[in-house]
Scaffold this active site. Structure first.
Site, PDB file in Angstrom:
ATOM      1  CG  HIS A 258      -1.846   1.133   1.357  1.00 27.44           C
ATOM      2  ND1 HIS A 258      -3.157   1.075   0.957  1.00 27.44           N
ATOM      3  CD2 HIS A 258      -1.662   2.395   1.832  1.00 27.44           C
ATOM      4  CE1 HIS A 258      -3.746   2.244   1.181  1.00 27.44           C
ATOM      5  NE2 HIS A 258      -2.858   3.061   1.712  1.00 27.44           N
ATOM      6  CD  GLU A 259       1.535   3.571   3.746  1.00 25.02           C
ATOM      7  OE1 GLU A 259       1.761   4.666   3.186  1.00 25.02           O
ATOM      8  OE2 GLU A 259       0.478   3.340   4.378  1.00 25.02           O
ATOM      9  CG  HIS A 262       0.246   6.244  -0.578  1.00 28.01           C
ATOM     10  ND1 HIS A 262      -0.757   6.986  -1.152  1.00 28.01           N
ATOM     11  CD2 HIS A 262      -0.342   5.530   0.423  1.00 28.01           C
ATOM     12  CE1 HIS A 262      -1.912   6.738  -0.520  1.00 28.01           C
ATOM     13  NE2 HIS A 262      -1.683   5.854   0.429  1.00 28.01           N
ATOM     14  CD  GLU A 288      -5.933   5.541   0.499  1.00 26.16           C
ATOM     15  OE1 GLU A 288      -5.042   6.409   0.649  1.00 26.16           O
ATOM     16  OE2 GLU A 288      -6.047   4.555   1.247  1.00 26.16           O
TER      17      GLU A 288
END
Lengths: 495, 495
Positions: A258-259, A262, A288
């Site tokens: 997830h990170e 980003h 997101e």
């Protein structure tokens, strides 16, 4: 004349961005390794640096230069975004900025204790103040239809409450029956995820994953923190954090992916934008979309684990020796209504967001008194997810956002899901043999596509422009609902 | 009137110190974990922050306030040191400050390559420029007798070239024959230090040592870097770094103790000084006295290892199982003339410093052309240590200081040895059963003594005042020479 003004504006912006990155360094250090004793002075350092950033972005000279450059506002995204920033920075009276900062700081502190003690009443007066201040903030910022528009625009620029409301209504109509169908089906098995996964090897695997996904570790790093986050400390310095739980390896794996999503976005902004206010994600929703596309749509896909389970099994032979890719795939895609947003699965997650979106709108509109919030929370949980919390700690007090004075932030989480699915649909059509390539361990074409179509633009294009240009239409929930239906009917059956 | 001026001056100082600590955070991050790609932008961030510090410390308003407060300059150390700082910051024309910074930055880069390629000629023109700039700096700063006075004062405030020259002459006269006597004696055995000490356990031991010495890890931390250092990031945030060599465990152990000595000093400044320019070590010489007292006089003593060898043996049973405290003590106190200052032992170290002190004085005075420096270096090495380098890389190019434009820095290293021995003599008389207590594993009385007599004063008292008040006399080399003679005659015999 124009050129000189533009050069001066760029120089002023550059200094503010350097200071802003310095703030990011101080915050990163605070979250990852700062000695406990340093907390108080670090707050002073941060407040000082933030005020230096504000002084520069709200400097009257910026206003003068923008007035000289007003004919460029439509054609030059830099001038357009400087104008937006300048207005946001100058429309709020100093008194209100300070009041918000202080109330948020103290409110957050009260919230920590209120959540720990399951004591909503102690937090309620602070929440009331924060709602009142945010109404005032909205009045100063200005809005078309509702105060919530002004607040939402801080996190999802150019979005409107009306549009999000419409889209979320459709989303809700699709999600609620899907969750019910899944709930009626036989649950998938996840026992193998509870076998004990030593943390040092989890970390090694996370670093491997970052590499695999194209995160250049000469421009970033991985650390541990209580809550995973991504932060930009410089053009070539974007760092992520994660956390590892020995008894829930999927937590570390998917928060790392997830990170990384980003971070790839921030690292992918165009070289021509480097060091300017355009060199960042265009909205929290688009941000997101990147993290969730990588985490869920790629990272929780069958092809991805076909490629990457072998390396994980090599690190954890005792835990995963008897687990084949199909069993692993089903286990990491378990769906079940739960109380806590940050632990929610891909299907129920957006319902947690819709709940917050509806409640915070009502708070800001003055339609819902703070005293009635816990009851409203439980009622909506029943409606949306069919369960309700026994405590406010596991209900209305679970998230930090409102205590920080952030209203209008929550919807961006679900917007990310919708954007991601819309992008994915186009991507699948444009990248030849995309899933086969992913199954062979190669996600480079996906990253290249995202860089080309999204990342390099930074804030040059708004979320709305990106979605229109890439998909040929506006934001809508169908792609996401179709994606979920196909994926979870395959896992749970047609119900 | 006075009170208002003082309050305003304190507020201005506070902001500058907060920014200065921010610079320290950025530098710490750069040395310990920053991704490589971030180097260039980090330089920009540092330059910006440093200019913000300078703007504040050299602000005309500071000058006005100091003029209003001039009757306090003798009685109030804060006003006295602000005046000194203001003069230093304002006497140099901007042009010269920039020239020094740029030449030093580029010179350091040239030096890195010159050292790697053993190519003094390529570095010589830069060194010439840096010498010329430093002469100009001295002229602007002002001095009593020689230009070198002005440069020395930057690192060792209130010290004079004449005094240091006199003291170093005596020191040299004592050291050279001592080194010769030791060289003629039978060498001690150090084979057991080359047995391979896994780095992770070395690190665990270093952290244990920090604790043992009273370094509160809620106010600091240990990291790795190419060159060990201590840095102050805030009143309660003083961090050290070290490095570990699997085949030289003494390197990590003693650099940890050394840096802990620096950190304890910074952490020990009085609460009443917190956040002001007085809250730091009063001079580099006194700073070095703290690190060397802990590293060599305490850390390389018999009693210390009587207490701490058992824990080290527990971590390294295979390597140290057959090594008793006496053998260990002798091994870590091996003396041998060597080419590289940072690897030198406690006895020969100061001779490396004296060499540099004499050469840099001659450079600044214009008595030694840069072209003749390598030859002068070799000649002095022969005179002082009886050996000479085959290459300039292992000679005149070994240290970074001159390439950074730092002249007047080197002598503080040897001054630290002298101060430390003078303090130790008094301490031994004032702490009851000091060595027995250390042998029992308790160094708290030593730290308490240092806090009470030195640390808490920060920059309130100068190095000269401290040494006068504590020892009743001025700086002199006898205590250090006596300490060395006693310790090393015991180890190597009377020769």
């Amino acid at each position: 004349m124009i050129e000189a003004a533009l050069a001066e504006l760029r120089a002023l912006d550059r200094e503010a961005r350097l200071l802003e990155h310095t703030v990011a360094i101080l915050s990163w250090d605070q979250e990852t390794g700062m000695p406990e004793g340093a907390v108080e002075e670090r707050s002073e350092q941060l407040a000082l640096l933030q005020s230096l950033v504000h002084q520069r972005d709200a400097h009257p000279r910026v206003g003068e230069l923008l007035d000289q450059l007003d004919q460029l506002e439509e054609s030059d995204p830099f001038v357009r975004e400087k104008r937006r920033q300048y207005e946001k920075q100058t429309r709020l009276p100093d008194r209100l900025v300070r009041e918000l900062a202080e109330t948020a700081s103290r409110g957050q502190n009260v919230w920590v204790h209120a959540r720990r003690d399951d004591d909503f009443a102690s937090f309620a007066p602070w929440l009331e103040k924060l709602v009142a201040i945010n109404r005032e903030v909205a009045d100063h910022l200005g809005y078309e239809e509702t105060r919530y528009d002004a607040l939402l625009d801080q996190y999802e620029p150019y979005a409107t409450t009306a549009e999000v409301t419409r889209v979320f209504r459709e989303l809700r109509q699709g999600l609620v029956p899907l969750v019910q169908r899944i709930g009626a089906a036989e649950q998938v098995e996840t026992d193998f995820l509870r076998r004990g996964y030593p943390v040092d090897r989890q970390r090694a695997y996370s670093e491997r994953l970052m590499n695999v996904l194209g995160y250049d570790l000469e421009r970033g790093r991985l650390d541990l923190s209580a809550h995973p986050f991504t932060t930009t400390l410089g053009t070539s310095d974007v760092r992520i954090t994660t956390r590892f739980d020995e008894h829930a390896p999927e937590s570390g794996i998917f928060s790392t992916i997830h990170e990384t999503g980003h971070a790839l976005y921030e690292l992918g902004t165009g070289k021509d934008l480097a060091g300017t206010l355009l060199a960042e994600g265009t909205s929290l929703g688009i941000h997101e979309s990147q993290s969730r596309l990588w985490e869920n749509m790629i990272g929780r896909s069958r092809p991805f684990w076909k490629a990457h389970l072998p390396a994980l099994r090599e690190l954890f032979p005792d835990q995963l020796g008897d687990v084949d890719p199909e069993r692993f795939y089903r286990g990491i895609n378990r769906v079940e209504p739960s109380l806590i947003r940050v632990e929610a699965d891909e299907v129920t997650y957006s319902l947690h967001v819709i709940l917050r979106f509806e409640l915070e709108q009502a708070l800001i509109a003055g339609d819902l008194p703070v005293a009635e919030l816990p009851g409203a929370w439980r009622e909506k949980m029943r409606d949306l997810l069919g369960i309700e919390p026994d405590t406010d700690a596991a209900g209305v007090l679970q998230d930090v956002h409102w205590s920080m004075g952030a209203f209008g932030y929550f919807p961006t989480y679900a917007l990310g899901n919708l954007y991601a699915a819309q992008f994915l649909q186009v991507m699948e059509g444009e990248i030849p043999r995309m899933w086969e390539t992913i199954a062979a361990g190669d996600t480079a074409p996906v990253l290249a596509w995202l860089r080309e179509r999204i990342h390099r633009y930074g804030k040059v294009k708004s979320a709305g422009e990106l979605i229109q240009e890439i998909t040929g239409g506006p934001l809508k929930p169908e792609a996401f609902l179709d994606y979920l239906a196909a994926k979870y009917e395959d896992i749970y059956g047609k119900g």
